[in-house]
Each structure stands twice: as structure tokens, then as C-alpha cells.
Design a protein around this motif. Structure first.
Motif, PDB file in Angstrom:
ATOM      1  N   TRP A  61       0.823  -1.211   0.000  1.00 34.00           N
ATOM      2  CA  TRP A  61       0.000   0.000   0.000  1.00 34.00           C
ATOM      3  C   TRP A  61       0.860   1.265   0.000  1.00 34.00           C
ATOM      4  O   TRP A  61       0.444   2.312  -0.504  1.00 34.00           O
ATOM      5  CB  TRP A  61      -0.966   0.020   1.187  1.00 34.00           C
ATOM      6  N   THR A  62       2.085   1.160   0.521  1.00 31.86           N
ATOM      7  CA  THR A  62       2.942   2.343   0.596  1.00 31.86           C
ATOM      8  C   THR A  62       3.407   2.814  -0.777  1.00 31.86           C
ATOM      9  O   THR A  62       3.840   3.956  -0.932  1.00 31.86           O
ATOM     10  CB  THR A  62       4.168   2.080   1.475  1.00 31.86           C
ATOM     11  N   SER A  63       3.337   1.948  -1.777  1.00 26.95           N
ATOM     12  CA  SER A  63       3.767   2.316  -3.132  1.00 26.95           C
ATOM     13  C   SER A  63       2.882   3.393  -3.751  1.00 26.95           C
ATOM     14  O   SER A  63       3.282   4.048  -4.722  1.00 26.95           O
ATOM     15  CB  SER A  63       3.749   1.082  -4.036  1.00 26.95           C
ATOM     16  N   GLN A  64       1.687   3.592  -3.211  1.00 30.86           N
ATOM     17  CA  GLN A  64       0.724   4.519  -3.793  1.00 30.86           C
ATOM     18  C   GLN A  64       1.037   5.984  -3.536  1.00 30.86           C
ATOM     19  O   GLN A  64       0.458   6.865  -4.174  1.00 30.86           O
ATOM     20  CB  GLN A  64      -0.679   4.227  -3.237  1.00 30.86           C
ATOM     21  N   LEU A  65       1.936   6.261  -2.596  1.00 33.15           N
ATOM     22  CA  LEU A  65       2.146   7.652  -2.195  1.00 33.15           C
ATOM     23  C   LEU A  65       2.638   8.521  -3.332  1.00 33.15           C
ATOM     24  O   LEU A  65       2.260   9.701  -3.437  1.00 33.15           O
ATOM     25  CB  LEU A  65       3.120   7.717  -1.012  1.00 33.15           C
ATOM     26  N   PHE A  66       3.481   7.991  -4.210  1.00 35.61           N
ATOM     27  CA  PHE A  66       3.962   8.784  -5.340  1.00 35.61           C
ATOM     28  C   PHE A  66       2.798   9.277  -6.200  1.00 35.61           C
ATOM     29  O   PHE A  66       2.848  10.372  -6.769  1.00 35.61           O
ATOM     30  CB  PHE A  66       4.916   7.956  -6.213  1.00 35.61           C
ATOM     31  N   VAL A  67       1.742   8.481  -6.301  1.00 35.34           N
ATOM     32  CA  VAL A  67       0.584   8.852  -7.118  1.00 35.34           C
ATOM     33  C   VAL A  67      -0.414   9.677  -6.312  1.00 35.34           C
ATOM     34  O   VAL A  67      -0.775  10.795  -6.693  1.00 35.34           O
ATOM     35  CB  VAL A  67      -0.096   7.593  -7.694  1.00 35.34           C
ATOM     36  N   LEU A  68      -0.834   9.156  -5.176  1.00 34.72           N
ATOM     37  CA  LEU A  68      -1.866   9.850  -4.398  1.00 34.72           C
ATOM     38  C   LEU A  68      -1.350  11.141  -3.772  1.00 34.72           C
ATOM     39  O   LEU A  68      -2.077  12.131  -3.680  1.00 34.72           O
ATOM     40  CB  LEU A  68      -2.412   8.918  -3.309  1.00 34.72           C
ATOM     41  N   GLY A  69      -0.096  11.154  -3.339  1.00 32.12           N
ATOM     42  CA  GLY A  69       0.468  12.348  -2.730  1.00 32.12           C
ATOM     43  C   GLY A  69       0.771  13.452  -3.727  1.00 32.12           C
ATOM     44  O   GLY A  69       1.020  14.594  -3.336  1.00 32.12           O
ATOM     45  N   ASP A  70       0.732  13.126  -5.008  1.00 33.53           N
ATOM     46  CA  ASP A  70       0.984  14.110  -6.059  1.00 33.53           C
ATOM     47  C   ASP A  70      -0.288  14.837  -6.487  1.00 33.53           C
ATOM     48  O   ASP A  70      -0.243  15.744  -7.315  1.00 33.53           O
ATOM     49  CB  ASP A  70       1.605  13.396  -7.275  1.00 33.53           C
ATOM     50  N   GLY A 128      -9.543   2.766  -8.075  1.00 33.01           N
ATOM     51  CA  GLY A 128      -9.429   1.361  -8.429  1.00 33.01           C
ATOM     52  C   GLY A 128      -8.701   0.567  -7.358  1.00 33.01           C
ATOM     53  O   GLY A 128      -7.787   1.076  -6.708  1.00 33.01           O
ATOM     54  N   PRO A 129      -9.072  -0.697  -7.160  1.00 34.87           N
ATOM     55  CA  PRO A 129      -8.481  -1.513  -6.093  1.00 34.87           C
ATOM     56  C   PRO A 129      -7.039  -1.940  -6.356  1.00 34.87           C
ATOM     57  O   PRO A 129      -6.357  -2.388  -5.433  1.00 34.87           O
ATOM     58  CB  PRO A 129      -9.412  -2.734  -6.038  1.00 34.87           C
ATOM     59  N   ASN A 130      -6.571  -1.814  -7.596  1.00 36.80           N
ATOM     60  CA  ASN A 130      -5.244  -2.335  -7.928  1.00 36.80           C
ATOM     61  C   ASN A 130      -4.157  -1.271  -8.031  1.00 36.80           C
ATOM     62  O   ASN A 130      -3.079  -1.539  -8.561  1.00 36.80           O
ATOM     63  CB  ASN A 130      -5.312  -3.112  -9.253  1.00 36.80           C
ATOM     64  N   LEU A 131      -4.420  -0.071  -7.534  1.00 33.64           N
ATOM     65  CA  LEU A 131      -3.414   0.980  -7.651  1.00 33.64           C
ATOM     66  C   LEU A 131      -2.108   0.588  -6.982  1.00 33.64           C
ATOM     67  O   LEU A 131      -1.022   0.841  -7.519  1.00 33.64           O
ATOM     68  CB  LEU A 131      -3.925   2.299  -7.058  1.00 33.64           C
ATOM     69  N   ARG A 133       6.868  -2.167 -15.322  1.00 34.95           N
ATOM     70  CA  ARG A 133       5.898  -1.557 -16.228  1.00 34.95           C
ATOM     71  C   ARG A 133       6.240  -0.086 -16.387  1.00 34.95           C
ATOM     72  O   ARG A 133       6.677   0.555 -15.425  1.00 34.95           O
ATOM     73  CB  ARG A 133       4.485  -1.717 -15.654  1.00 34.95           C
ATOM     74  N   SER A 134       6.046   0.470 -17.570  1.00 33.41           N
ATOM     75  CA  SER A 134       6.328   1.887 -17.790  1.00 33.41           C
ATOM     76  C   SER A 134       5.254   2.750 -17.156  1.00 33.41           C
ATOM     77  O   SER A 134       4.148   2.278 -16.850  1.00 33.41           O
ATOM     78  CB  SER A 134       6.396   2.192 -19.286  1.00 33.41           C
ATOM     79  N   ALA A 135       5.566   4.020 -16.967  1.00 37.99           N
ATOM     80  CA  ALA A 135       4.588   4.959 -16.397  1.00 37.99           C
ATOM     81  C   ALA A 135       3.336   5.025 -17.261  1.00 37.99           C
ATOM     82  O   ALA A 135       2.209   5.004 -16.755  1.00 37.99           O
ATOM     83  CB  ALA A 135       5.211   6.337 -16.250  1.00 37.99           C
ATOM     84  N   ALA A 136       3.520   5.103 -18.583  1.00 31.42           N
ATOM     85  CA  ALA A 136       2.381   5.205 -19.492  1.00 31.42           C
ATOM     86  C   ALA A 136       1.510   3.958 -19.416  1.00 31.42           C
ATOM     87  O   ALA A 136       0.267   4.050 -19.368  1.00 31.42           O
ATOM     88  CB  ALA A 136       2.861   5.427 -20.921  1.00 31.42           C
ATOM     89  N   ASP A 137       2.135   2.782 -19.392  1.00 30.87           N
ATOM     90  CA  ASP A 137       1.369   1.541 -19.298  1.00 30.87           C
ATOM     91  C   ASP A 137       0.663   1.435 -17.948  1.00 30.87           C
ATOM     92  O   ASP A 137      -0.469   0.972 -17.852  1.00 30.87           O
ATOM     93  CB  ASP A 137       2.295   0.340 -19.492  1.00 30.87           C
ATOM     94  N   GLY A 138       1.350   1.868 -16.895  1.00 28.78           N
ATOM     95  CA  GLY A 138       0.752   1.818 -15.569  1.00 28.78           C
ATOM     96  C   GLY A 138      -0.449   2.731 -15.452  1.00 28.78           C
ATOM     97  O   GLY A 138      -1.481   2.353 -14.890  1.00 28.78           O
ATOM     98  N   ALA A 139      -0.330   3.941 -15.985  1.00 27.59           N
ATOM     99  CA  ALA A 139      -1.445   4.886 -15.937  1.00 27.59           C
ATOM    100  C   ALA A 139      -2.638   4.355 -16.727  1.00 27.59           C
ATOM    101  O   ALA A 139      -3.787   4.460 -16.286  1.00 27.59           O
ATOM    102  CB  ALA A 139      -1.005   6.239 -16.474  1.00 27.59           C
ATOM    103  N   ALA A 140      -2.366   3.777 -17.909  1.00 31.84           N
ATOM    104  CA  ALA A 140      -3.445   3.221 -18.722  1.00 31.84           C
ATOM    105  C   ALA A 140      -4.112   2.047 -18.016  1.00 31.84           C
ATOM    106  O   ALA A 140      -5.346   1.905 -18.043  1.00 31.84           O
ATOM    107  CB  ALA A 140      -2.902   2.775 -20.082  1.00 31.84           C
TER     108      ALA A 140
END
Length: 439
Positions: free
Chosen positions: A199-208, A399-402, A414-421
């Protein structure tokens, strides 16, 4: 969504699920007449030790000032089980007389206009911040009183490491990467990552998210309406920075297996210089393990590409609500209890029973003078108009898989673009399950 409905748990849960009664012997009812002077109030709270401790202390102090009113603290399960129980009890009219629950999108899911009591006429309501009001209100009413402090999802850093290396707080992504390179050259981990607790991996996305909102103030509404995507700018940058940090070798060698406790220990000891994390989690862990290290920590927002857009992402506190089924003397007593919790006396009790992880959102409450220095850092962004509520307070869609997607992007899989998609597809499924219009 980093909330009590997710994998995140910031306090140890109680092992007992029985009611915690807080009944004091009545001394005298003199001077305490009026509506609600004799009633029983039950408060439904998260089954977390720190929460139960604080609300129980509030109940004890409140009863001393209000003989004849009995307050009972009723712990309920956390997570999805607790969320479902709250919704069921509200819909069947079986909810306790006061409810402690999330603010933001989870609050909106309670159908508040039909299930909760409007508190806009209460005296303390004028002291609540606009940011908090927005996440406990609908167009028809204002329903929640805050309990506890706000906190940030940001970059917590070791001030000693920064000072020793002559590094200033980064204002934009370029200065962040330059700082990381200097820290790495000194033999210190620039950025701690802890995918052992995924769950800690999400901070780069959610904290931004504050940075996204700075560039597009309508983004949350457009996202909810299926008109804005993470695969497009400005949101794509959240995933891109995660990939860039991995590609630059900023992370600790054991990032794949390290836990949040490991990361906090590394940050506090100076083995790591920066850790993207919730301030509430960092302070809670260090208060238990190494309280002397708390003073060494500061916090700053995830840097945007442009310094002018760099904005702190803030998580709002939970709120006390009163169900519409609470009536008569019980309603009056419930309102008295909520007012007491947000009075100066109530705030002193909150401070005595917990660690402030950010500023309060009501003027009657002040963080103690011995609060962690990083609380002042957060307040400087909030007071300076450079903060925004996290996306989970503005949209019900996550989404549950963030966390799994973020681990992949942050591990070079996975690349940033693929991850975002991929995350946009994950979000689509969840939005459809919620029945949100436009999906």
C-alpha cells in the motif's frame, strides 16, 4: 484510497469488540439543567486502540461536566466490514446516537441528506476550515464535526542529512532529482520505498494529487465524470515521477521487501534521506520506537515539474455525525457531546491522548507546543494556500489495484504510461460497480 476502508491501518485494533461503557457516578445535576441534561449517548467508533482511548477520555470528561448524561463508546470493525455495518445500521435506523466515520467520498456514500442531521446551526460550525467543510457537506447541509488532526501525504525527510549535505528543500522535480543525486553520492539512500507493505507504493501517485489540482482545478470533477484520465497530463506525471525515481536508482536496495516500519526506521536513523509517506504513520511509528528521532524530521510536498504548481496533498480528519434517528433529549445530548469534543477542553484531551500529525481544522483546537516540527511544516503550506485535499475526499472513484500497479511502475516492470493506462481501466471497473453516471 488511503483510508480506514483500505489496507492502511494506522493504529492497532482492539481485540475486544464489546461495548466500552464510560459511566460515572452522578454527583449532582445542579447547574446542568436544560435539554439533554438527562440522556444516554452511544458513540460508534473505529475499533482502533488510539481512537477508542481518545473518545473514551472525551466521554469521561464530558460526563463530569454533564451529570445525568451517560456516554458509551461502541467499537465496530474496521475496513469493508465496518463500512458495510455503518451503511446497514443507518438504512435500518439502528445506528448509535453519534457516529465517528470518514469524511470525503466515503461520507458521501452514506446518503447523508437522508441519514444524517444537519449541524450547520451549531455554534462551533463557524470555526471549521473551509477545506474540511467541503468534505462533510452536500448542497443541502453540513453534517460533520472534526475529530483529530489533518495529516499530509508527502515527502518526509531527515533534516540532519539535508543540513549535513547542504541541501535545501526541493521546490520542483529538477531540484528533487539533483538533491537525490547528491545524497546518493554521499552513500545514503535518497528515497526509501517499502513494497513489502504494498500500500505504501501509492504515495507517489496519491500524494501528487495537489499538483494535479494546481494545474487543473476541475480535474477531480472531470475524473469522476469520466472526462479526465491518468494516462493524460497532468495526471500522467504522477506515474512518470515514480518511474523516473526508479530509473535514477534513488531507492534502497531492499525496496521490494522492506516494510513501512523498516522505511521509517531508516529515515529516522538517517540511513535514508527521504520517504514518501503519510505523516500520521511516520509519527505514530516513531513515537513508539524512537521518539527522540521525531525532531529530526521535516516534510515537503511532492515536487511538481514547475515550482509554482508544487502543492501539499492533505488528508482530512474523520468526523462525528449524528444520525437522523437520534431525537429528543438524546439529540440534544449528542450535540452537547460533539460541541465539547471541539471545545478548548476537548482539544486538550485530544492532544493528551494522541500525536498531532498535522494542523487541526477547527480554530478552537491548537496543536501542542511540543508537537513534531513537521506539523509546522504542514501548517505553513496550508496557511499559505499551497495545499489541497487528497483525491479520495473529492471523488468516490479509486481502483483496487493501484498499489499493485504502483509497485510494478516503481520496480521497473511496467512503464509509467502503461501503468497509468492500466489504472484507468481499473478505475473504470470500479466506477461501473458504483453506478456512477458517465461510465
Amino acid at each position: 484510497m488511503l483510508s480506514r476502508s483500505s489496507a492502511l491501518r494506522t493504529s492497532a485494533a482492539l481485540t475486544a469488540s464489546a461495548l466500552v461503557a464510560v459511566s460515572l457516578a452522578a454527583c449532582s445535576s445542579a447547574g446542568n439543567g436544560g435539554d439533554g441534561a438527562n440522556a444516554e449517548v452511544t458513540v460508534s467508533v473505529y475499533n482502533e486502540a488510539a481512537v477508542v482511548k481518545t473518545v473514551t477520555a472525551l466521554a469521561e470528561a464530558f460526563q463530569k461536566e454533564n451529570p445525568g448524561i451517560t456516554v458509551t463508546v461502541d467499537p465496530r470493525p474496521t475496513g469493508t466490514e465496518g463500512d458495510n455495518l455503518v451503511k446497514t445500521q443507518l438504512s435500518t435506523g439502528e445506528m448509535d446516537s453519534v457516529l465517528l466515520y470518514n469524511s470525503g467520498s466515503l461520507f458521501q456514500a452514506l446518503n447523508p441528506d437522508q441519514t444524517l442531521t444537519d449541524l450547520s446551526g451549531e455554534s462551533w460550525a463557524a470555526d471549521v476550515s473551509d477545506g474540511f467543510k467541503a468534505v462533510v457537506s452536500t448542497d443541502a447541509g453540513f453534517y460533520g464535526a472534526p475529530l483529530g488532526t489533518s495529516y499530509a501525504g508527502a515527502v518526509v525527510y531527515n533534516k540532519k542529512v539535508f543540513a549535513d549535505l547542504g541541501i535545501e528543500v526541493p521546490k520542483d522535480w529538477a531540484s528533487f532529482t539533483a538533491a537525490a543525486a547528491k545524497i546518493k553520492a554521499a552513500g545514503i539512500t535518497p528515497v526509501e520505498q517499502t513494497y513489502g507493505d504494498s500500500w505504501t507504493s501509492q504515495l507517489f501517485v496519491l500524494g501528487d494529487f495537489g499538483n494535479i489540482l494546481a494545474q487543473d482545478p476541475q480535474w477531480a470533477e472531470e475524473y469522476t465524470a469520466n472526462k479526465a484520465k491518468y494516462a493524460d497530463q497532468p495526471a500522467l506525471t504522477s506515474f512518470q515521477h515514480l518511474q523516473d525515481a526508479f530509473d535514477a536508482g534513488m531507492f534502497n536496495q531492499d525496496f521490494a521487501s522492506a516494510t513501512a516500519a523498516d522505511g521509517i526506521a531508516a529515515l529516522g536513523s538517517g540511513k535514508a534521506a527521504m520517504y514518501p509517506m503519510l505523516t500520521q504513520v511516520v509519527l505514530g511509528q516513531l513515537a513508539q520506537d524512537a521518539p527522540d528521532q521525531i525532531a529530526d524530521l521535516g516534510v515537503f510536498p511532492f515536487p511538481a515539474d514547475a515550482a509554482a504548481d508544487t502543492t501539499l496533498t492533505v488528508w482530512q480528519p474523520s468526523a462525528l455525525y449524528i444520525p437522523k434517528t437520534t431525537e429528543g433529549a438524546q439529540l440534544d445530548a449528542a450535540k452537547k457531546f460533539i460541541a465539547f469534543a471541539n471545545s478548548s477542553a476537548g482539544c486538550d484531551i485530544q492532544n493528551a491522548n494522541g500525536n498531532a500529525a498535522g494542523p487541526y481544522v477547527i480554530d478552537t483546537c491548537k496543536v501542542p507546543t511540543d508537537a513534531a516540527p513537521l506539523v509546522s511544516d504542514i501548517a505553513s503550506y496550508v496557511d499559505g494556500g499551497k495545499s489541497a485535499s487528497a483525491l479520495e475526499f473529492l471523488s468516490p472513484i479509486k481502483g483496487p489495484n493501484l498499489e499493485n500497479i504502483s509497485v510494478e511502475v516503481g520496480s521497473g516492470i511496467r512503464s509509467a504510461a502503461d501503468g497509468a493506462a492500466a489504472y484507468d481501466e481499473d478505475v473504470k471497473k470500479q466506477a461501473q460497480q458504483l453506478g456512477i453516471e458517465g461510465w
